[in-house]
Design a protein around this motif. Structure first.
Motif, PDB file in Angstrom:
ATOM      1  N   GLN A 255       0.901  -1.061   0.132  1.00 26.68           N
ATOM      2  CA  GLN A 255       0.247   0.082  -0.018  1.00 26.68           C
ATOM      3  C   GLN A 255       0.906   1.270   0.094  1.00 26.68           C
ATOM      4  OE1 GLN A 255      -2.699   0.039   3.064  1.00 26.68           O
ATOM      5  NE2 GLN A 255      -3.600  -2.078   2.773  1.00 26.68           N
ATOM      6  N   VAL A 256       0.589   2.218  -0.917  1.00 26.63           N
ATOM      7  CA  VAL A 256       1.090   3.401  -0.836  1.00 26.63           C
ATOM      8  C   VAL A 256       0.011   4.571  -0.924  1.00 26.63           C
ATOM      9  CG1 VAL A 256       2.820   5.035  -2.303  1.00 26.63           C
ATOM     10  CG2 VAL A 256       3.040   2.533  -2.255  1.00 26.63           C
ATOM     11  N   GLY A 257       0.584   5.514   0.136  1.00 28.37           N
ATOM     12  CA  GLY A 257      -0.764   6.584   0.052  1.00 28.37           C
ATOM     13  C   GLY A 257      -0.046   7.939   0.800  1.00 28.37           C
ATOM     14  N   LEU A 258      -1.173   8.897   1.072  1.00 24.85           N
ATOM     15  CA  LEU A 258      -0.729   9.977   1.618  1.00 24.85           C
ATOM     16  C   LEU A 258      -1.516  10.039   2.949  1.00 24.85           C
ATOM     17  CD1 LEU A 258       0.826  12.811   1.396  1.00 24.85           C
ATOM     18  CD2 LEU A 258      -1.376  13.548   0.334  1.00 24.85           C
ATOM     19  N   SER A 259      -1.014  10.390   4.042  1.00 23.51           N
ATOM     20  CA  SER A 259      -1.727  10.497   5.354  1.00 23.51           C
ATOM     21  C   SER A 259      -2.069  11.933   5.776  1.00 23.51           C
ATOM     22  CB  SER A 259      -0.985   9.800   6.556  1.00 23.51           C
ATOM     23  OG  SER A 259       0.265  10.442   6.615  1.00 23.51           O
ATOM     24  N   LEU A 260      -3.140  12.183   6.414  1.00 18.39           N
ATOM     25  CA  LEU A 260      -3.469  13.704   6.759  1.00 18.39           C
ATOM     26  C   LEU A 260      -4.119  13.337   8.234  1.00 18.39           C
ATOM     27  CD1 LEU A 260      -3.879  16.633   6.226  1.00 18.39           C
ATOM     28  CD2 LEU A 260      -6.151  15.936   5.489  1.00 18.39           C
ATOM     29  N   SER A 261      -3.512  14.214   9.062  1.00 22.00           N
ATOM     30  CA  SER A 261      -3.870  14.273  10.439  1.00 22.00           C
ATOM     31  C   SER A 261      -4.159  15.724  10.695  1.00 22.00           C
ATOM     32  CB  SER A 261      -2.791  13.620  11.441  1.00 22.00           C
ATOM     33  OG  SER A 261      -3.038  13.883  12.824  1.00 22.00           O
ATOM     34  N   VAL A 262      -5.393  15.794  11.652  1.00 25.83           N
ATOM     35  CA  VAL A 262      -5.820  17.253  11.888  1.00 25.83           C
ATOM     36  C   VAL A 262      -6.460  17.037  13.236  1.00 25.83           C
ATOM     37  CG1 VAL A 262      -7.346  19.149  11.461  1.00 25.83           C
ATOM     38  CG2 VAL A 262      -6.221  17.893   9.593  1.00 25.83           C
ATOM     39  N   PRO A 263      -5.925  17.796  14.330  1.00 20.06           N
ATOM     40  CA  PRO A 263      -6.650  17.603  15.782  1.00 20.06           C
ATOM     41  C   PRO A 263      -7.921  18.336  15.649  1.00 20.06           C
ATOM     42  CG  PRO A 263      -4.993  19.105  15.772  1.00 20.06           C
ATOM     43  CD  PRO A 263      -4.704  18.520  14.448  1.00 20.06           C
ATOM     44  N   LEU A 264      -8.888  17.720  16.131  1.00 18.24           N
ATOM     45  CA  LEU A 264     -10.346  18.454  16.361  1.00 18.24           C
ATOM     46  C   LEU A 264     -10.414  18.964  17.641  1.00 18.24           C
ATOM     47  CD1 LEU A 264     -12.630  15.183  15.465  1.00 18.24           C
ATOM     48  CD2 LEU A 264     -11.758  16.978  14.042  1.00 18.24           C
ATOM     49  N   PRO A 265     -10.697  20.582  17.301  1.00 13.69           N
ATOM     50  CA  PRO A 265     -10.649  21.592  18.481  1.00 13.69           C
ATOM     51  C   PRO A 265     -12.204  21.234  19.177  1.00 13.69           C
ATOM     52  CG  PRO A 265     -11.130  22.653  16.657  1.00 13.69           C
ATOM     53  CD  PRO A 265     -10.775  21.247  16.114  1.00 13.69           C
ATOM     54  N   VAL A 266     -12.142  20.014  19.926  1.00  7.28           N
ATOM     55  CA  VAL A 266     -13.580  19.973  20.578  1.00  7.28           C
ATOM     56  C   VAL A 266     -13.374  20.233  22.188  1.00  7.28           C
ATOM     57  CG1 VAL A 266     -15.221  18.194  21.263  1.00  7.28           C
ATOM     58  CG2 VAL A 266     -14.015  18.005  19.066  1.00  7.28           C
ATOM     59  N   TRP A 267     -12.318  20.089  22.652  1.00  6.83           N
ATOM     60  CA  TRP A 267     -12.371  20.120  24.268  1.00  6.83           C
ATOM     61  C   TRP A 267     -11.454  21.403  24.547  1.00  6.83           C
ATOM     62  CZ3 TRP A 267     -15.849  17.105  25.334  1.00  6.83           C
ATOM     63  CH2 TRP A 267     -15.997  15.879  24.945  1.00  6.83           C
ATOM     64  N   ASN A 268     -10.403  21.404  23.768  1.00 10.94           N
ATOM     65  CA  ASN A 268      -9.429  22.481  23.987  1.00 10.94           C
ATOM     66  C   ASN A 268      -9.494  23.623  22.797  1.00 10.94           C
ATOM     67  OD1 ASN A 268      -7.434  24.198  25.000  1.00 10.94           O
ATOM     68  ND2 ASN A 268      -5.712  22.914  24.680  1.00 10.94           N
ATOM     69  N   LYS A 269     -10.070  24.666  23.145  1.00 10.92           N
ATOM     70  CA  LYS A 269     -10.071  25.976  22.088  1.00 10.92           C
ATOM     71  C   LYS A 269      -9.121  27.067  22.587  1.00 10.92           C
ATOM     72  CE  LYS A 269     -14.748  24.897  20.496  1.00 10.92           C
ATOM     73  NZ  LYS A 269     -16.223  25.169  20.430  1.00 10.92           N
ATOM     74  N   ASN A 270      -8.217  26.776  23.497  1.00  9.95           N
ATOM     75  CA  ASN A 270      -7.152  27.552  23.653  1.00  9.95           C
ATOM     76  C   ASN A 270      -7.841  29.045  24.268  1.00  9.95           C
ATOM     77  OD1 ASN A 270      -4.600  27.798  23.951  1.00  9.95           O
ATOM     78  ND2 ASN A 270      -4.206  29.328  22.365  1.00  9.95           N
ATOM     79  N   ALA A 271      -8.903  28.792  24.752  1.00  6.49           N
ATOM     80  CA  ALA A 271      -9.374  30.056  25.490  1.00  6.49           C
ATOM     81  C   ALA A 271      -8.969  30.486  26.694  1.00  6.49           C
ATOM     82  CB  ALA A 271     -10.961  29.772  25.927  1.00  6.49           C
ATOM     83  N   GLY A 272      -8.353  29.527  27.695  1.00  4.37           N
ATOM     84  CA  GLY A 272      -7.514  30.046  28.656  1.00  4.37           C
ATOM     85  C   GLY A 272      -6.177  30.892  28.421  1.00  4.37           C
ATOM     86  N   ARG A 273      -5.455  30.351  27.339  1.00  4.17           N
ATOM     87  CA  ARG A 273      -4.489  31.196  26.895  1.00  4.17           C
ATOM     88  C   ARG A 273      -4.602  32.373  26.376  1.00  4.17           C
ATOM     89  NH1 ARG A 273       0.548  29.793  24.590  1.00  4.17           N
ATOM     90  NH2 ARG A 273       1.794  31.613  24.520  1.00  4.17           N
TER      91      ARG A 273
END
Length: 439
Positions: free
Chosen positions: A303-321
């Motif tokens: 198998q040969v392919g291209l991977s893609l990873s994106v974190p889902l901003p569900v719990w941490n939306k950086n509001a505290g920072r």
């Protein structure tokens, strides 16, 4: 050995010793030492230049600039790609067949941050470099100001100590003469006691001036990076202070050039970038990369392919920072406002002090100290002849010494006020150092 022979031998030894001492004083070897001692006298400007060149604390601020430059280089560097691999064994059992094979995979991924994030980090790092440069500039200005003040303080304390010793030795010599006389009556006894008491007071003043001179020399050697016991003579400076232009001129310059205000402005700008970075970091980063997968268990599968990873901003939306950086931005705004008001108050305070000292020095006669010194010596000669009463003699000696202290202290305070104004406003207030006083 007879008494005459002993006396002749002693006279021969004394004469030979005197000749040796005279030859040592006149020998060429002593001349370079005297020349070196005379060459050690330096002007205020030369001492300030030496301090700025050799002060060891400057290395700290230069290292701070180097560290900030390194952080700037790091902020503009992308993250390294990740290489991952796996290796295993696979068994496939399908009755009545059973097969084993190797399974492996390789992938390489690169993380791409949200657009603008690297630029914001570089902007923050640039502000760190700016702050480090301002810190070095501020330290150099404060160092030059302190060196000039301490150097003049050393000169003033040397002059005060010399004047105090001169007057104290005059009273000591007079007391020794009076003690040898046979006092007749109450008045000579009381005059002798007045002379003795005044001598004690003046010896105390000479000691205090010597201690202040020693303290100034130690601090100056520390600023110069020299050993604590290094002796240093300062050429008598003739400081020429410029006229007072008015407080508004100093205030206007301070609002633009003051180091503290510039530092607070740079910190506020940097904090604005940090707020933008916190909001940018709420958006996800993307990880992309190719991969290769292969297994050999019975059949060969690749198998040969291209991977893609994106974190889902569900719990941490950086509001505290974001909230934290916003609060710090408000703190930076308040610090800038407080710094401006504090600087304005200090500028007005120093400007009024400078104006007061200029007005005081304008009333002086150029030869005031010399005239008082001559009057003190004249009173000493005429008191021994009985032409001057004890009260006039003692008061004149004290007034001469106090006048020397007052004139030198006023010049030192005017110099300190001008140096503080220069540090607060960033203006270069000219201080002219002329040639040494003529002997």
């Amino acid at each position: 050995m007879s008494r005459f022979e002993i006396r002749s031998s002693l006279q021969t030894v004394v004469v030979a010793t005197a000749l040796l001492i005279g030859a040592a004083r006149l020998s060429p070897a002593a001349e370079p030492q005297n020349a070196v001692r005379e060459s050690q006298a330096m002007t205020l400007d030369a001492l300030v230049a030496e301090v700025l060149a050799n002060n060891p604390e400057l290395a700290f601020y230069r290292a701070e600039i180097t560290a900030a430059t390194g952080d700037l280089r790091t902020a503009g560097t992308r993250a390294n790609p990740d290489l991952s691999t796996s290796l295993g064994q696979k068994r496939v059992s399908a009755s009545p067949l059973l097969s084993d094979g190797l399974v492996w995979s390789v992938s390489a991924t690169q993380t791409f941050e949200w657009p603008g994030r690297v630029s914001l980090r570089k902007a923050i790092a640039n502000q760190d470099v700016k702050l480090a440069d301002l810190g070095l500039e501020q330290f150099r200005a404060a160092l030059a100001s302190r060196a000039r003040i301490v150097a003049f303080s050393l000169f003033a304390n040397q002059e005060q100590a010399a004047a105090a010793r001169e007057v104290a030795e005059r009273f000591q010599a007079l007391r020794e003469v009076l003690v040898q006389r046979d006092p007749a009556g109450l008045t000579p006894i009381l005059e002798t006691r007045i002379i003795e008491a005044t001598e004690i007071t003046l010896q105390r003043k000479a000691t205090e001036a010597a201690l202040a001179e020693q303290s100034a020399r130690l601090e100056l050697n520390q600023l110069r990076g020299e050993p604590w016991g290094q002796e240093q003579r300062i050429e008598p400076p003739n400081l020429v202070f410029p006229p007072f232009p008015g407080p508004e001129v100093f205030l206007e310059a301070a609002r633009t050039n003051n180091f503290e205000i510039r530092l607070r402005q740079a910190e506020l700008e940097q904090q604005g970038f940090k707020v933008s970075l916190a909001r940018n970091e709420a958006r996800p980063s993307v990880t992309v990369g190719p991969y290769l997968f292969q297994e050999r268990a019975g059949d060969k599968e690749t198998q040969v392919g291209l991977s893609l990873s994106v974190p889902l901003p569900v719990w941490n939306k950086n509001a505290g920072r974001i909230a934290t950086e916003e609060a710090r931005r408000l703190q930076a705004e308040t610090s800038l406002l407080v710094a401006r008001r504090s600087v304005e108050r200090r500028v007005i305070e120093r400007a009024l002090a400078y104006q007061t000292h200029l007005g005081e020095m304008a009333k002086w006669r150029p030869d005031s100290i010399q005239r008082l010194k001559e009057a003190a010596a004249l009173a000493d000669r005429h008191y021994r002849l009985g032409a001057v009463p004890i009260a006039t003699y003692v008061e004149l000696q004290k007034q001469y010494l106090e006048a020397v202290e007052g004139l030198l202290d006023t010049r030192a305070e005017a110099l300190e006020a001008s140096q503080r104004l220069e540090a607060l406003t960033g203006l270069s207030i000219p201080l002219t150092n002329t040639l040494p006083k003529k002997q």
